[in-house]
Design an enzyme around this catalytic site. Structure first.
Site, PDB file in Angstrom:
ATOM      1  N   VAL A 120     -84.744  50.814  -5.010  1.00 29.20           N
ATOM      2  CA  VAL A 120     -84.431  50.415  -6.388  1.00 29.20           C
ATOM      3  C   VAL A 120     -85.276  49.218  -6.814  1.00 29.20           C
ATOM      4  CG1 VAL A 120     -82.590  49.504  -7.865  1.00 29.20           C
ATOM      5  CG2 VAL A 120     -82.089  51.323  -6.227  1.00 29.20           C
TER       6      VAL A 120
ATOM      7  N   ASP B 247     -88.381  39.559  -0.785  1.00 32.16           N
ATOM      8  CA  ASP B 247     -87.595  40.242   0.235  1.00 32.16           C
ATOM      9  C   ASP B 247     -87.612  39.382   1.494  1.00 32.16           C
ATOM     10  OD1 ASP B 247     -86.806  43.543   0.444  1.00 32.16           O
ATOM     11  OD2 ASP B 247     -86.741  42.344   2.271  1.00 32.16           O
TER      12      ASP B 247
ATOM     13  N   ARG C 252     -83.599  58.968  -9.457  1.00 33.04           N
ATOM     14  CA  ARG C 252     -83.521  60.009  -8.429  1.00 33.04           C
ATOM     15  C   ARG C 252     -84.710  59.851  -7.500  1.00 33.04           C
ATOM     16  NH1 ARG C 252     -83.463  64.649 -12.759  1.00 33.04           N
ATOM     17  NH2 ARG C 252     -84.850  63.092 -13.646  1.00 33.04           N
TER      18      ARG C 252
ATOM     19  N   PHE D  79     -76.711  70.764 -11.046  1.00 37.54           N
ATOM     20  CA  PHE D  79     -75.870  70.305  -9.933  1.00 37.54           C
ATOM     21  C   PHE D  79     -74.766  71.285  -9.548  1.00 37.54           C
ATOM     22  CE2 PHE D  79     -77.188  66.116  -8.373  1.00 37.54           C
ATOM     23  CZ  PHE D  79     -78.339  66.017  -9.137  1.00 37.54           C
ATOM     24  N   LEU D  80     -75.030  72.573  -9.797  1.00 32.53           N
ATOM     25  CA  LEU D  80     -74.096  73.609  -9.340  1.00 32.53           C
ATOM     26  C   LEU D  80     -74.771  74.512  -8.308  1.00 32.53           C
ATOM     27  CD1 LEU D  80     -72.200  74.679 -12.602  1.00 32.53           C
ATOM     28  CD2 LEU D  80     -71.285  73.385 -10.661  1.00 32.53           C
TER      29      LEU D  80
ATOM     30  N   CYS E  32     -77.136  57.596  -1.737  1.00 34.68           N
ATOM     31  CA  CYS E  32     -76.230  57.197  -2.828  1.00 34.68           C
ATOM     32  C   CYS E  32     -74.878  57.899  -2.812  1.00 34.68           C
ATOM     33  CB  CYS E  32     -76.895  57.442  -4.165  1.00 34.68           C
ATOM     34  SG  CYS E  32     -78.228  56.292  -4.467  1.00 34.68           S
TER      35      CYS E  32
HETATM   36  C1  UDX Z   1     -78.692  60.441  -6.966  1.00 32.91           C
HETATM   37  C2  UDX Z   1     -78.422  60.500  -8.486  1.00 32.91           C
HETATM   38  O1  UDX Z   1     -78.910  61.735  -9.002  1.00 32.91           O
HETATM   39  C3  UDX Z   1     -79.071  59.310  -9.177  1.00 32.91           C
HETATM   40  O2  UDX Z   1     -78.779  59.338 -10.564  1.00 32.91           O
HETATM   41  C4  UDX Z   1     -78.493  58.056  -8.535  1.00 32.91           C
HETATM   42  O3  UDX Z   1     -78.949  56.913  -9.156  1.00 32.91           O
HETATM   43  C5  UDX Z   1     -78.821  58.041  -7.053  1.00 32.91           C
HETATM   44  O4  UDX Z   1     -78.256  59.204  -6.458  1.00 32.91           O
HETATM   45  P1  UDX Z   1     -80.692  61.089  -5.364  1.00 32.91           P
HETATM   46  O5  UDX Z   1     -79.821  60.642  -4.244  1.00 32.91           O
HETATM   47  O6  UDX Z   1     -82.114  60.678  -5.382  1.00 32.91           O
HETATM   48  O7  UDX Z   1     -80.088  60.609  -6.765  1.00 32.91           O
HETATM   49  O8  UDX Z   1     -80.689  62.676  -5.320  1.00 32.91           O
HETATM   50  P2  UDX Z   1     -80.246  63.905  -6.233  1.00 32.91           P
HETATM   51  O9  UDX Z   1     -81.443  64.532  -6.819  1.00 32.91           O
HETATM   52  O10 UDX Z   1     -79.178  63.531  -7.166  1.00 32.91           O
HETATM   53  O11 UDX Z   1     -79.672  64.890  -5.122  1.00 32.91           O
HETATM   54  C6  UDX Z   1     -78.642  64.467  -4.238  1.00 32.91           C
HETATM   55  C7  UDX Z   1     -78.324  65.519  -3.221  1.00 32.91           C
HETATM   56  O12 UDX Z   1     -77.597  66.585  -3.810  1.00 32.91           O
HETATM   57  C8  UDX Z   1     -79.524  66.177  -2.531  1.00 32.91           C
HETATM   58  O13 UDX Z   1     -79.235  66.273  -1.147  1.00 32.91           O
HETATM   59  C9  UDX Z   1     -79.595  67.549  -3.145  1.00 32.91           C
HETATM   60  O14 UDX Z   1     -80.162  68.510  -2.275  1.00 32.91           O
HETATM   61  C10 UDX Z   1     -78.133  67.820  -3.406  1.00 32.91           C
HETATM   62  N1  UDX Z   1     -77.883  68.795  -4.476  1.00 32.91           N
HETATM   63  C11 UDX Z   1     -78.258  68.518  -5.759  1.00 32.91           C
HETATM   64  C12 UDX Z   1     -77.215  69.982  -4.187  1.00 32.91           C
HETATM   65  O15 UDX Z   1     -76.850  70.246  -3.038  1.00 32.91           O
HETATM   66  N2  UDX Z   1     -76.954  70.853  -5.220  1.00 32.91           N
HETATM   67  C13 UDX Z   1     -77.322  70.619  -6.504  1.00 32.91           C
HETATM   68  O16 UDX Z   1     -77.034  71.454  -7.367  1.00 32.91           O
HETATM   69  C14 UDX Z   1     -78.001  69.395  -6.777  1.00 32.91           C
END
Ligand code: UDX
Length: 437
Positions: free
Chosen positions: A11, A30, A155, A253-254, A264
């Site tokens: 971040v 840092d 992300r 995200f489905l 996160c």
């Molecule tokens: C996430 C949030 O999206 C972001 O807004 C926040 O600030 C930090 O956390 P990130 O951890 O980089 O970001 O990954 P993201 O793209 O959200 O995916 C997270 C996880 O979910 C991945 O392991 C991905 O493979 C999984 N995922 C995502 C699924 O299993 N199914 C989906 O439909 C979407």
């Protein structure tokens, strides 16, 4: 504007390079001196597309400097971002020691009017604790030090683009001058089309947790549907597509599969649950989201067992070790959770990842690492597609089959072309639907 950034993790570093790009004068600090010297040599400590280019540009244009001395990122600044880690503590609550230390550092080194922007994901109420430290340690600057909550939504793998062209920027402030300062800071991003959402501090802090928890909830909902679809003879992807046609639900995200990983979602979900309990509200839904996510990996183990009969002594090749594509991050990666469970059952596990092999090996020492997918498949009884890297679309399944002890593919992301895999003579096991006859 003169900006300090405390913490050069994912971040902090993304924040630093993108604020420098729009012309702010940024100093990142840092405690990790090796990291600071690498950054001053223009080397990023992790892979993030676009990062090195902005690092080079900022340092060359002298809008970006890094220092091992936190004072350099505080004295004389107009805004200081706290971007330190908030790892889970023993009970799952966020460990805020680094945030407290940063607040103490700010109090010690502040020279005048300053906005302290909390960017690390923290439980509601943290900003007021940071402010308490500032007021306690610097009563002389009481009306000059303000705290705002400014959570990030980056992300991994597209963090630079997310930060350069954000859809929304959330600022929680309880003071008008601090808010004005943040409006000025983010002006160039609003000009690029970002919505600046202004709330009170508690709302901004809670909203960040709510966003991540809700995204994780959607994924777990899809994974529960996957278990159900397999039993019902339905296709979970098609169910998600139908749901997604309703704009109130949305398709994003489905995607069912091995579940979510990354630094996160796990951490924030646990911290959110603890926060709710501390505030006197039980929120078992959050616990259930995490449970279903674990179940997704357990279901893959069952599928592998079904395909191989006995897992003990068999060689399983994991394709993809990063928690998602386009990153070298393996924190909470479902592939590694799967590897651990397979080791528990006596399997040999070999992994291939285009980018995350070194991090995976550092986390799971017993894991064999292969330099390419074909070496990984050599002598294996089963391939499990764990991370949907683009390069896996171009796999030569005839060649893979020739190298393997038995031709079995378990698709943990429903990513591969089932017909192509089958045409090469494999048994194919998708997630959340029955294989084609
Ligand atoms: C996430 C949030 O999206 C972001 O807004 C926040 O600030 C930090 O956390 P990130 O951890 O980089 O970001 O990954 P993201 O793209 O959200 O995916 C997270 C996880 O979910 C991945 O392991 C991905 O493979 C999984 N995922 C995502 C699924 O299993 N199914 C989906 O439909 C979407």
């Amino acid at each position: 504007m003169r900006i300090g950034v405390i913490g050069t993790g994912h971040v902090g570093l993304v924040t630093s390079v993108t604020l420098a790009e729009v012309g702010h004068a940024v100093t990142g600090a840092d405690v990790d001196t090796e990291k600071i010297s690498a950054l001053n040599d223009r080397r990023a400590p992790f892979y993030e597309p676009g990062m090195e280019e902005l690092l080079h540009r900022g340092i060359a244009e002298k809008t970006l400097v890094f220092s091992p001395d936190v004072k350099d990122a505080i004295a004389g600044m107009e805004v200081v971002f706290i971007c330190v880690g908030t790892p889970p503590g023993a009970g799952g609550e966020a460990n805020l020691i680094a945030v407290e230390r940063a607040a103490t550092d700010v109090a010690r080194a502040a020279t005048g009017r300053l906005v302290v922007a909390e960017k690390s994901t923290v439980p509601t109420g943290t900003a007021s604790k940071v402010r308490r430290i500032l007021v306690r340690d610097r009563p002389d600057l009481e009306s000059d030090l303000e705290v705002v909550a400014n959570p990030e939504f980056l992300r991994e793998g597209q963090a630079i683009e997310d930060a350069r062209y954000p859809t929304r920027i959330l600022v929680g402030a309880d003071s008008e001058w601090a808010l004005d300062c943040m409006r000025k800071l983010y002006g160039p991003f609003v000009e690029r089309g970002a919505d600046l959402i202004e709330t009170d501090i508690a709302t901004a802090e809670l909203a960040k947790h709510a966003c991540n928890a809700f995204l994780a909830l959607k994924i777990s909902f899809a994974n529960a549907l996957a278990r159900l679809s397999e039993r019902a003879g339905a296709d979970v992807t098609a169910v998600a597509d139908v749901m997604g046609t309703d704009p109130r639900i949305g398709r994003a995200f489905l995607d069912a599969g091995l579940g979510y990983g990354g630094s996160c979602f796990h951490k924030d979900l646990m911290a959110f649950e603890r926060l709710a309990a501390r505030l006197g509200y039980e929120f078992p839904l959050l616990h259930e989201v995490a449970r279903i996510n674990d179940e997704a990996v357990a279901a893959a183990v069952e599928k592998i067992s079904e395909a191989l009969w006995n897992v003990q002594g068999k060689r399983v090749a994991l394709f993809g070790l990063a928690f998602k594509p386009r990153t070298d991050d393996t924190r909470f990666a479902p592939a590694l959770a799967l590897a651990r469970r397979l080791f528990d059952r006596g399997a040999q596990v070999v992994g291939y990842d285009p980018m995350a092999s070194a991090n995976a090996k550092a986390e799971v020492a017993e894991l064999d690492i292969a330099p390419d997918p074909y070496e990984a498949a050599s002598g294996a009884h089963c391939i499990v597609l764990c991370t949907e890297w683009d390069e896996f679309r171009g796999l030569d399944f005839d060649r893979l089959r020739g190298a393997m002890a038995s031709p079995v593919v378990v698709d943990g992301r429903n990513f591969l072309d089932e017909q192509r895999v089958k045409d090469a003579g494999f048994s194919y096991y998708p997630t959340g639907r029955r294989p084609l006859p």
